[in-house]
Design a protein around this motif. Structure first.
Motif, PDB file in Angstrom:
ATOM      1  N   LEU A 124      10.768   2.896  -0.272  1.00  0.00           N
ATOM      2  CA  LEU A 124      10.258   3.020   1.086  1.00  0.00           C
ATOM      3  C   LEU A 124      10.549   4.405   1.658  1.00  0.00           C
ATOM      4  CD1 LEU A 124      11.390  -0.509   2.254  1.00  0.00           C
ATOM      5  CD2 LEU A 124       9.031   0.208   1.863  1.00  0.00           C
ATOM      6  N   LEU A 125      11.688   4.977   1.321  1.00  0.00           N
ATOM      7  CA  LEU A 125      11.990   6.343   1.732  1.00  0.00           C
ATOM      8  C   LEU A 125      11.028   7.333   1.078  1.00  0.00           C
ATOM      9  CD1 LEU A 125      15.888   6.192   1.519  1.00  0.00           C
ATOM     10  CD2 LEU A 125      14.599   6.691   3.599  1.00  0.00           C
ATOM     11  N   ASP A 126      10.772   7.147  -0.211  1.00  0.00           N
ATOM     12  CA  ASP A 126       9.887   8.053  -0.935  1.00  0.00           C
ATOM     13  C   ASP A 126       8.459   7.992  -0.397  1.00  0.00           C
ATOM     14  OD1 ASP A 126      12.007   8.792  -2.536  1.00  0.00           O
ATOM     15  OD2 ASP A 126      11.430   7.504  -4.213  1.00  0.00           O
ATOM     16  N   LEU A 127       8.037   6.829   0.064  1.00  0.00           N
ATOM     17  CA  LEU A 127       6.687   6.669   0.599  1.00  0.00           C
ATOM     18  C   LEU A 127       6.586   7.080   2.063  1.00  0.00           C
ATOM     19  CD1 LEU A 127       5.673   3.239  -1.003  1.00  0.00           C
ATOM     20  CD2 LEU A 127       4.871   5.512  -1.659  1.00  0.00           C
ATOM     21  N   GLY A 128       7.699   7.455   2.659  1.00  0.00           N
ATOM     22  CA  GLY A 128       7.694   7.870   4.057  1.00  0.00           C
ATOM     23  C   GLY A 128       7.593   6.718   5.036  1.00  0.00           C
ATOM     24  N   LEU A 129       7.962   5.521   4.595  1.00  0.00           N
ATOM     25  CA  LEU A 129       7.859   4.337   5.445  1.00  0.00           C
ATOM     26  C   LEU A 129       9.145   4.057   6.211  1.00  0.00           C
ATOM     27  CD1 LEU A 129       5.734   2.132   3.035  1.00  0.00           C
ATOM     28  CD2 LEU A 129       4.979   3.261   5.139  1.00  0.00           C
ATOM     29  N   MET A 130      10.127   4.886   6.028  1.00  0.00           N
ATOM     30  CA  MET A 130      11.309   4.933   6.887  1.00  0.00           C
ATOM     31  C   MET A 130      12.025   6.234   6.571  1.00  0.00           C
ATOM     32  SD  MET A 130      13.787   2.063   5.193  1.00  0.00           S
ATOM     33  CE  MET A 130      14.402   2.166   3.511  1.00  0.00           C
ATOM     34  N   GLU A 131      12.964   6.615   7.409  1.00  0.00           N
ATOM     35  CA  GLU A 131      13.688   7.861   7.172  1.00  0.00           C
ATOM     36  C   GLU A 131      15.129   7.726   7.625  1.00  0.00           C
ATOM     37  OE1 GLU A 131      13.214  11.224  10.093  1.00  0.00           O
ATOM     38  OE2 GLU A 131      11.245  10.282  10.302  1.00  0.00           O
ATOM     39  N   PRO A 132      16.031   8.514   7.002  1.00  0.00           N
ATOM     40  CA  PRO A 132      17.454   8.402   7.330  1.00  0.00           C
ATOM     41  C   PRO A 132      17.876   9.207   8.545  1.00  0.00           C
ATOM     42  CG  PRO A 132      17.165   9.932   5.525  1.00  0.00           C
ATOM     43  CD  PRO A 132      15.789   9.383   5.845  1.00  0.00           C
ATOM     44  N   GLY A 133      16.994  10.053   9.094  1.00  0.00           N
ATOM     45  CA  GLY A 133      17.419  10.908  10.189  1.00  0.00           C
ATOM     46  C   GLY A 133      18.572  11.793   9.765  1.00  0.00           C
ATOM     47  N   GLN A 134      19.653  11.784  10.528  1.00  0.00           N
ATOM     48  CA  GLN A 134      20.837  12.599  10.208  1.00  0.00           C
ATOM     49  C   GLN A 134      21.889  11.816   9.434  1.00  0.00           C
ATOM     50  OE1 GLN A 134      20.459  15.910  11.293  1.00  0.00           O
ATOM     51  NE2 GLN A 134      18.449  15.031  11.789  1.00  0.00           N
ATOM     52  N   TRP A 135      21.545  10.607   8.991  1.00  0.00           N
ATOM     53  CA  TRP A 135      22.504   9.738   8.294  1.00  0.00           C
ATOM     54  C   TRP A 135      22.340   9.937   6.805  1.00  0.00           C
ATOM     55  CZ3 TRP A 135      22.268   3.974   6.926  1.00  0.00           C
ATOM     56  CH2 TRP A 135      23.558   3.448   6.810  1.00  0.00           C
ATOM     57  N   ASP A 153       0.846  -1.188   0.000  1.00  0.00           N
ATOM     58  CA  ASP A 153       0.000   0.000   0.000  1.00  0.00           C
ATOM     59  C   ASP A 153       0.884   1.241   0.000  1.00  0.00           C
ATOM     60  OD1 ASP A 153      -2.022  -1.825   0.213  1.00  0.00           O
ATOM     61  OD2 ASP A 153      -2.792  -1.111   2.143  1.00  0.00           O
ATOM     62  N   LYS A 154       0.580   2.187  -0.895  1.00  0.00           N
ATOM     63  CA  LYS A 154       1.377   3.412  -0.958  1.00  0.00           C
ATOM     64  C   LYS A 154       0.863   4.493  -0.014  1.00  0.00           C
ATOM     65  CE  LYS A 154      -1.112   5.537  -4.842  1.00  0.00           C
ATOM     66  NZ  LYS A 154      -0.976   6.106  -6.200  1.00  0.00           N
ATOM     67  N   SER A 155      -0.313   4.300   0.573  1.00  0.00           N
ATOM     68  CA  SER A 155      -0.866   5.265   1.523  1.00  0.00           C
ATOM     69  C   SER A 155      -1.795   4.536   2.481  1.00  0.00           C
ATOM     70  CB  SER A 155      -1.607   6.387   0.793  1.00  0.00           C
ATOM     71  OG  SER A 155      -2.709   5.860   0.075  1.00  0.00           O
ATOM     72  N   GLY A 156      -2.378   5.280   3.419  1.00  0.00           N
ATOM     73  CA  GLY A 156      -3.282   4.676   4.390  1.00  0.00           C
ATOM     74  C   GLY A 156      -2.626   4.378   5.721  1.00  0.00           C
ATOM     75  N   TYR A 157      -1.467   4.985   5.980  1.00  0.00           N
ATOM     76  CA  TYR A 157      -0.746   4.752   7.234  1.00  0.00           C
ATOM     77  C   TYR A 157      -0.980   5.941   8.175  1.00  0.00           C
ATOM     78  CZ  TYR A 157       1.611   1.373   4.236  1.00  0.00           C
ATOM     79  OH  TYR A 157       1.866   0.348   3.366  1.00  0.00           O
ATOM     80  N   TYR A 158      -1.100   5.673   9.458  1.00  0.00           N
ATOM     81  CA  TYR A 158      -1.309   6.757  10.414  1.00  0.00           C
ATOM     82  C   TYR A 158      -0.805   6.326  11.786  1.00  0.00           C
ATOM     83  CZ  TYR A 158      -5.418   4.109  12.073  1.00  0.00           C
ATOM     84  OH  TYR A 158      -6.250   3.133  12.584  1.00  0.00           O
ATOM     85  N   ALA A 159      -0.699   7.301  12.693  1.00  0.00           N
ATOM     86  CA  ALA A 159      -0.182   7.042  14.041  1.00  0.00           C
ATOM     87  C   ALA A 159      -1.086   7.688  15.071  1.00  0.00           C
ATOM     88  CB  ALA A 159       1.239   7.582  14.178  1.00  0.00           C
ATOM     89  N   LEU A 160      -1.165   7.057  16.223  1.00  0.00           N
ATOM     90  CA  LEU A 160      -1.906   7.586  17.364  1.00  0.00           C
ATOM     91  C   LEU A 160      -0.971   7.637  18.568  1.00  0.00           C
ATOM     92  CD1 LEU A 160      -5.233   5.539  17.046  1.00  0.00           C
ATOM     93  CD2 LEU A 160      -4.825   7.894  16.270  1.00  0.00           C
ATOM     94  N   GLY A 161      -1.214   8.586  19.459  1.00  0.00           N
ATOM     95  CA  GLY A 161      -0.401   8.683  20.659  1.00  0.00           C
ATOM     96  C   GLY A 161      -0.546   7.447  21.526  1.00  0.00           C
ATOM     97  N   ARG A 162       0.539   7.049  22.128  1.00  0.00           N
ATOM     98  CA  ARG A 162       0.528   5.876  23.012  1.00  0.00           C
ATOM     99  C   ARG A 162       0.412   6.344  24.457  1.00  0.00           C
ATOM    100  NH1 ARG A 162       5.333   1.855  22.003  1.00  0.00           N
ATOM    101  NH2 ARG A 162       4.074   1.498  20.120  1.00  0.00           N
TER     102      ARG A 162
END
Length: 286
Positions: free
Chosen positions: A274-285, A156-165
């Motif tokens: 996966l980077l382009d879809l925002g499903l992970m990120e490099p941070g400062q690397w 899936d290229k979209s449909g991801y979300y987060a809720l506070g824990r």
């Protein structure tokens, strides 16, 4: 090398835990065990421990490179029992765990090793890494009735979300529950406790650390997605596990004729997607 049980491995196989990072794979069935092992070996793990049934077969050249432990991967609490035993046996090394038909990706993994990434992560004083479990599924279930196809994999290229824990004491700092993929689209077939897609799959062991059944740890800083001052590296695990389960379970198998929808795209087996879809990120690397 083969070991007939976890107990025997802990007595005579701990050379595999002498230096990290160590990959730990649990084979819940016999689907794509070989490709899962090969994929993780290619990332540069110092050793790989495969837990699974005696009936597993692997090419001899692959089996020579791993430590294989006969283990009941269908038993209650099998994951936490094994991982926590390994943590206790080998504190202060980086570990990673997953299941068969799962494939780890991290930023730039095509040309940088897992050791390279964890060296940087350690320098940032981080001892756990958030990994998103990204559901993969076969595009054609007639051709792949078990929902697993490496050649025709989709996500899936979209449909991801987060809720506070939250806890009884209020919101947890820098912790979120993440949702999406098949667990979101077919949530009526998923127990509420299994709908999250976040997993702290990469972590540095230490004395007193314990993995819990919900894929979090008893030390809360391990469960955070970043440090307080900036974003950190995150990784992703391409996983056929949910698709397999939905097509194997009688309660859902006959209700699902395809996993594809308007937001499905072919999986390119490359970290950049996966980077382009925002499903992970490099941070400062970089």
């Amino acid at each position: 090398m083969r070991f007939d049980s976890l107990e025997i491995f802990l007595k005579s196989g701990t050379d595999a835990l002498a230096k990290g990072p160590v990959a730990i794979i649990f084979a819940e069935d016999l689907i794509e065990v070989d490709t899962s092992v090969r994929h993780h070996l290619s990332l540069g793990f110092k050793s790989l421990i495969l837990f699974g049934p005696e009936t597993m077969t692997l090419p001899p050249a692959v089996e020579l490179k791993i430590h294989r432990v006969t283990y009941d991967t269908r038993a209650p609490n099998m994951l936490t029992n094994a991982v926590n035993a390994l943590i206790k046996a080998a504190p202060d090394i980086w570990m990673y765990y997953c299941y068969n038909a799962e494939y780890l990706f991290y930023p730039f993994c095509e040309n940088r090793t897992i050791g390279d990434m964890l060296t940087f992560h350690t320098e940032e004083r981080r001892f756990g890494m958030l990994t998103y479990v990204v559901d993969l599924y076969a595009g054609d279930l007639d051709e792949a009735p078990n929902a697993v196809s490496l050649e025709d994999a989709h996500l899936d290229k979209s449909g991801y979300y987060a809720l506070g824990r939250s806890s009884t004491d209020g919101p947890k700092e820098r912790q979120l529950d993440f949702f999406g993929g098949l667990r979101w689209r077919f949530e009526e077939h998923m127990p509420a406790a299994r709908r999250r897609i976040d997993r702290i799959a990469i972590f540095k062991s230490q004395i007193g650390l314990e993995l819990r059944e919900d894929h979090t740890f008893n030390m809360e800083e391990y469960n955070t997605f970043s440090c307080p001052w900036h974003h950190n590296i995150t990784a992703a695990i391409g996983s056929f596990r949910t698709a397999k389960a939905l097509k194997a379970n009688a309660g859902s198998a006959f209700d699902i004729h395809t996993f594809r929808w308007h937001n499905s795209v072919e999986f390119e087996w490359h970290s950049q997607q996966l980077l382009d879809l925002g499903l992970m990120e490099p941070g400062q690397w970089f």
